[in-house]
Design a protein around this motif. Sequence first.
Motif, PDB file in Angstrom:
ATOM      1  N   ARG A  73      36.665  35.734  -3.134  1.00 47.73           N
ATOM      2  CA  ARG A  73      37.172  36.164  -1.830  1.00 47.73           C
ATOM      3  C   ARG A  73      36.193  37.116  -1.149  1.00 47.73           C
ATOM      4  O   ARG A  73      36.197  37.268   0.062  1.00 47.73           O
ATOM      5  N   ASP A  74      35.379  37.765  -1.967  1.00 50.53           N
ATOM      6  CA  ASP A  74      34.425  38.749  -1.446  1.00 50.53           C
ATOM      7  C   ASP A  74      33.177  38.681  -2.312  1.00 50.53           C
ATOM      8  O   ASP A  74      33.265  38.567  -3.536  1.00 50.53           O
ATOM      9  N   TRP A  75      32.001  38.757  -1.675  1.00 51.23           N
ATOM     10  CA  TRP A  75      30.751  38.688  -2.428  1.00 51.23           C
ATOM     11  C   TRP A  75      30.644  39.812  -3.440  1.00 51.23           C
ATOM     12  O   TRP A  75      29.956  39.678  -4.463  1.00 51.23           O
ATOM     13  N   ALA A  76      31.322  40.918  -3.192  1.00 51.07           N
ATOM     14  CA  ALA A  76      31.260  42.063  -4.105  1.00 51.07           C
ATOM     15  C   ALA A  76      31.837  41.731  -5.478  1.00 51.07           C
ATOM     16  O   ALA A  76      31.611  42.475  -6.448  1.00 51.07           O
ATOM     17  N   GLU A  77      32.569  40.619  -5.578  1.00 50.57           N
ATOM     18  CA  GLU A  77      33.131  40.222  -6.873  1.00 50.57           C
ATOM     19  C   GLU A  77      32.062  39.684  -7.825  1.00 50.57           C
ATOM     20  O   GLU A  77      32.241  39.737  -9.053  1.00 50.57           O
ATOM     21  N   ARG A  86      22.259  38.111 -15.628  1.00 52.63           N
ATOM     22  CA  ARG A  86      21.254  37.577 -16.540  1.00 52.63           C
ATOM     23  C   ARG A  86      20.898  36.133 -16.194  1.00 52.63           C
ATOM     24  O   ARG A  86      19.810  35.664 -16.522  1.00 52.63           O
ATOM     25  N   LEU A  87      21.833  35.452 -15.570  1.00 47.54           N
ATOM     26  CA  LEU A  87      21.615  34.053 -15.218  1.00 47.54           C
ATOM     27  C   LEU A  87      20.957  33.903 -13.847  1.00 47.54           C
ATOM     28  O   LEU A  87      20.221  32.955 -13.605  1.00 47.54           O
ATOM     29  N   VAL A  88      21.260  34.827 -12.944  1.00 49.40           N
ATOM     30  CA  VAL A  88      20.744  34.760 -11.571  1.00 49.40           C
ATOM     31  C   VAL A  88      19.894  35.996 -11.312  1.00 49.40           C
ATOM     32  O   VAL A  88      20.408  37.112 -11.208  1.00 49.40           O
ATOM     33  N   ASP A  89      18.586  35.793 -11.232  1.00 49.43           N
ATOM     34  CA  ASP A  89      17.683  36.920 -10.974  1.00 49.43           C
ATOM     35  C   ASP A  89      17.964  37.519  -9.593  1.00 49.43           C
ATOM     36  O   ASP A  89      18.197  36.799  -8.626  1.00 49.43           O
ATOM     37  N   GLY A  90      17.925  38.821  -9.518  1.00 54.31           N
ATOM     38  CA  GLY A  90      18.110  39.494  -8.238  1.00 54.31           C
ATOM     39  C   GLY A  90      19.501  39.353  -7.670  1.00 54.31           C
ATOM     40  O   GLY A  90      19.673  39.219  -6.459  1.00 54.31           O
ATOM     41  N   LEU A  91      20.511  39.384  -8.551  1.00 57.97           N
ATOM     42  CA  LEU A  91      21.884  39.171  -8.085  1.00 57.97           C
ATOM     43  C   LEU A  91      22.329  40.243  -7.095  1.00 57.97           C
ATOM     44  O   LEU A  91      22.935  39.931  -6.063  1.00 57.97           O
ATOM     45  N   ALA A  92      22.033  41.500  -7.386  1.00 55.55           N
ATOM     46  CA  ALA A  92      22.493  42.594  -6.518  1.00 55.55           C
ATOM     47  C   ALA A  92      21.933  42.474  -5.094  1.00 55.55           C
ATOM     48  O   ALA A  92      22.698  42.508  -4.120  1.00 55.55           O
ATOM     49  N   PRO A  93      20.605  42.307  -4.922  1.00 58.87           N
ATOM     50  CA  PRO A  93      20.099  42.132  -3.549  1.00 58.87           C
ATOM     51  C   PRO A  93      20.584  40.850  -2.893  1.00 58.87           C
ATOM     52  O   PRO A  93      20.749  40.798  -1.671  1.00 58.87           O
ATOM     53  N   LEU A  94      20.823  39.796  -3.706  1.00 56.75           N
ATOM     54  CA  LEU A  94      21.364  38.555  -3.151  1.00 56.75           C
ATOM     55  C   LEU A  94      22.740  38.809  -2.553  1.00 56.75           C
ATOM     56  O   LEU A  94      23.036  38.350  -1.440  1.00 56.75           O
ATOM     57  N   VAL A  95      23.584  39.535  -3.270  1.00 53.94           N
ATOM     58  CA  VAL A  95      24.920  39.854  -2.770  1.00 53.94           C
ATOM     59  C   VAL A  95      24.825  40.661  -1.475  1.00 53.94           C
ATOM     60  O   VAL A  95      25.593  40.428  -0.531  1.00 53.94           O
ATOM     61  N   GLU A  96      23.880  41.554  -1.405  1.00 59.07           N
ATOM     62  CA  GLU A  96      23.693  42.343  -0.180  1.00 59.07           C
ATOM     63  C   GLU A  96      23.306  41.454   0.991  1.00 59.07           C
ATOM     64  O   GLU A  96      23.830  41.605   2.102  1.00 59.07           O
ATOM     65  N   ASP A 102      27.153  37.488   6.438  1.00 57.73           N
ATOM     66  CA  ASP A 102      28.522  36.967   6.528  1.00 57.73           C
ATOM     67  C   ASP A 102      28.564  35.503   6.089  1.00 57.73           C
ATOM     68  O   ASP A 102      29.277  34.680   6.660  1.00 57.73           O
ATOM     69  N   ALA A 103      27.771  35.178   5.065  1.00 57.94           N
ATOM     70  CA  ALA A 103      27.694  33.807   4.565  1.00 57.94           C
ATOM     71  C   ALA A 103      28.961  33.445   3.788  1.00 57.94           C
ATOM     72  O   ALA A 103      29.659  34.324   3.270  1.00 57.94           O
ATOM     73  N   ASN A 104      29.243  32.154   3.719  1.00 58.83           N
ATOM     74  CA  ASN A 104      30.409  31.732   2.935  1.00 58.83           C
ATOM     75  C   ASN A 104      30.034  30.795   1.782  1.00 58.83           C
ATOM     76  O   ASN A 104      30.918  30.364   1.035  1.00 58.83           O
ATOM     77  N   GLN A 105      28.740  30.500   1.657  1.00 53.83           N
ATOM     78  CA  GLN A 105      28.309  29.665   0.524  1.00 53.83           C
ATOM     79  C   GLN A 105      26.821  29.852   0.272  1.00 53.83           C
ATOM     80  O   GLN A 105      26.057  30.196   1.175  1.00 53.83           O
ATOM     81  N   TYR A 106      26.436  29.634  -0.980  1.00 53.31           N
ATOM     82  CA  TYR A 106      25.027  29.776  -1.341  1.00 53.31           C
ATOM     83  C   TYR A 106      24.791  29.026  -2.649  1.00 53.31           C
ATOM     84  O   TYR A 106      25.682  28.974  -3.503  1.00 53.31           O
ATOM     85  N   ARG A 107      23.598  28.475  -2.806  1.00 54.14           N
ATOM     86  CA  ARG A 107      23.253  27.740  -4.014  1.00 54.14           C
ATOM     87  C   ARG A 107      21.918  28.245  -4.563  1.00 54.14           C
ATOM     88  O   ARG A 107      20.981  28.469  -3.795  1.00 54.14           O
ATOM     89  N   VAL A 108      21.869  28.408  -5.872  1.00 56.40           N
ATOM     90  CA  VAL A 108      20.652  28.834  -6.563  1.00 56.40           C
ATOM     91  C   VAL A 108      20.311  27.775  -7.604  1.00 56.40           C
ATOM     92  O   VAL A 108      21.196  27.337  -8.359  1.00 56.40           O
ATOM     93  N   PHE A 109      19.046  27.366  -7.653  1.00 54.80           N
ATOM     94  CA  PHE A 109      18.601  26.355  -8.615  1.00 54.80           C
ATOM     95  C   PHE A 109      17.608  26.962  -9.598  1.00 54.80           C
ATOM     96  O   PHE A 109      16.828  27.855  -9.256  1.00 54.80           O
ATOM     97  N   ARG A 110      17.640  26.459 -10.814  1.00 60.55           N
ATOM     98  CA  ARG A 110      16.624  26.761 -11.817  1.00 60.55           C
ATOM     99  C   ARG A 110      16.010  25.434 -12.260  1.00 60.55           C
ATOM    100  O   ARG A 110      16.673  24.394 -12.208  1.00 60.55           O
ATOM    101  N   PHE A 111      14.750  25.505 -12.712  1.00 62.82           N
ATOM    102  CA  PHE A 111      14.011  24.270 -12.962  1.00 62.82           C
ATOM    103  C   PHE A 111      13.378  24.253 -14.344  1.00 62.82           C
ATOM    104  O   PHE A 111      12.986  25.284 -14.891  1.00 62.82           O
ATOM    105  N   ASP A 112      13.286  23.042 -14.906  1.00 58.89           N
ATOM    106  CA  ASP A 112      12.568  22.835 -16.148  1.00 58.89           C
ATOM    107  C   ASP A 112      11.060  22.893 -15.868  1.00 58.89           C
ATOM    108  O   ASP A 112      10.635  22.841 -14.704  1.00 58.89           O
TER     109      ASP A 112
END
Length: 207
Positions: A73-77, A86-96, A102-112
């Motif tokens: 419901r809130d990015w702060a969650e 540990r799974l998503v680098d830079g999570l705190a600045p991403l949330v900011e 005022d985004a409502n969706q976002y996708r992060v990819f990791r690669f082999d």
Amino acid sequence: MTPDEITALFTRADGSYLFARWGRPIVPVVFGVEDATLRVVKGAVEAVVTLANHKMSDTDPELGANLMVFFCRDWAELPEVPNLDRLVDGLAPLVERLTAADANQYRVFRFDPDGQIKAAFVFIRMDAHLAEVPADTLALSQAAQVILLWSDRAFTDISPLADAGGTLILRPEIASVIRAAYDPVLPGMAQDPSHGLRLAARVSLLQ
């Protein structure tokens, strides 16, 4: 779609071309929803994976689950989710950034190492707009957008879905691109725009 239109689907805002598909079976897990919605999301992922002639699995030997979908419901969650940082680098600045935009969706990819998709994290904030979207529509849209590494501009103006007599389905041209993208004759990752021409040729053969 013309070859130029197909190439544009993987041409980023900075002008670079980058295509990638999943190189391993997809193992989805969904957080923050009731069981009924969970089944809808997993069903949509399975439908798109089947369309691509790719595979799903019960577990990823390295990650356990490699497609993680988070509803909030809130990015702060997000920073409160155990070990997510540990799974998503830079999570705190991403949330900011997401909060500020005022985004409502976002996708992060990791690669082999070979450049193919290894894992994806889908974050969905259920704002007033998304709360009005039926669960199956939202799920199908996200599944379509995570099956390939599309351009950051691919669906800015046009949804990957289309209305078919009151039922939202994948746009036929997008479905064709997904099917062609997983053709074994094409590479799992590409950075040369000429790949777009090869992809367009495969689309033509499948139609």
